[in-house]
Design an enzyme around this catalytic site. Sequence first.
Site, PDB file in Angstrom:
ATOM      1  N   ASP A   1       0.824  -1.209   0.000  1.00 50.62           N
ATOM      2  CA  ASP A   1       0.000   0.000   0.000  1.00 50.62           C
ATOM      3  C   ASP A   1       0.856   1.257   0.000  1.00 50.62           C
ATOM      4  O   ASP A   1       2.079   1.199   0.167  1.00 50.62           O
ATOM      5  CB  ASP A   1      -0.906   0.018   1.234  1.00 50.62           C
ATOM      6  CG  ASP A   1      -1.969  -1.063   1.203  1.00 50.62           C
ATOM      7  OD1 ASP A   1      -2.429  -1.398   0.098  1.00 50.62           O
ATOM      8  OD2 ASP A   1      -2.336  -1.574   2.279  1.00 50.62           O
TER       9      ASP A   1
ATOM     10  N   TYR B   1       6.719 -10.129   6.697  1.00 48.54           N
ATOM     11  CA  TYR B   1       6.726  -8.682   6.925  1.00 48.54           C
ATOM     12  C   TYR B   1       7.366  -8.374   8.269  1.00 48.54           C
ATOM     13  O   TYR B   1       7.278  -9.160   9.214  1.00 48.54           O
ATOM     14  CB  TYR B   1       5.303  -8.126   6.938  1.00 48.54           C
ATOM     15  CG  TYR B   1       4.666  -7.965   5.579  1.00 48.54           C
ATOM     16  CD1 TYR B   1       4.718  -6.748   4.900  1.00 48.54           C
ATOM     17  CD2 TYR B   1       3.999  -9.030   4.978  1.00 48.54           C
ATOM     18  CE1 TYR B   1       4.119  -6.591   3.661  1.00 48.54           C
ATOM     19  CE2 TYR B   1       3.397  -8.885   3.734  1.00 48.54           C
ATOM     20  CZ  TYR B   1       3.461  -7.662   3.084  1.00 48.54           C
ATOM     21  OH  TYR B   1       2.874  -7.515   1.859  1.00 48.54           O
TER      22      TYR B   1
END
EC number: 5.4.99.12
Length: 261
Positions: free
Chosen positions: A51, A109
């Site tokens: 994003d 992540y």
Amino acid sequence: MRIALGIEYDGSGYFGWQRQAEVDSVQGQLEQALSKVANEPISLFCAGRTDAGVHATGQVVHFETNAIRNEGAWTLGVNANLPDNIAVRWAKEVDDSFHARFSATARRYRYVIYNHNFRPGILRHGVSHYHGDIDADKMHVAAQALLGEQDFTSFRAVQCQSKTPFRNVHSVKVTRQGMYVIVDISANAFLHHMVRNIVGSLLEIGLGNQPLTWMADLLALKDRNQAAATAKPNGLYLVDVTYPEQYQLPKLALGPLFMLD
């Protein structure tokens, strides 16, 4: 031929990975640079669409090309045509069965929190600043409720387009390095905003606002409205993507560079 690339980028200046009309994207910049080196239009496929404001040290992409170039052209040559906040880390020719997204078996992540009373001037786009006394050990204990294949409805964005809320979390740990608190999580795949929504709720536990059982409670509720606010994007990094050994892709330090690996 099909080429795979390992990509690193600072996402703070971009409207996310995905190419969009009239706004700057990581994909758009990379395709433009690759097209110059290949002397033909290049379209990219990526392992994970990050994003706006989210970074990557271990993004993997692939593309098809008729151009015959050496590895240096796909690394140094492409980097010479990229802005300073995007870099190719490695390049490798792969067979036609490889797909950056569909061949991946796991994504990893790291979310980096700068836990200090005062906001940082340096690295302000590369960490998320949260003040207050954060207990990383409590966050780690609570996070273990996320392991395994489960329904993550409580941690998916309202606009998430995935057909299923089920994901399989392989590992999750929360550690402290001085003023930094790092949430490290790996899964087969992630829902839209899933990592940031998880971190937002773990922070409530770390700050003492919710009990250790809250993550398990939220999973059972299957209601996004019951979980905490989405954590800020600037502390999030896609650090690794796992593929079957047959592709023999390079393995580099996960990063980000200012962290102990």
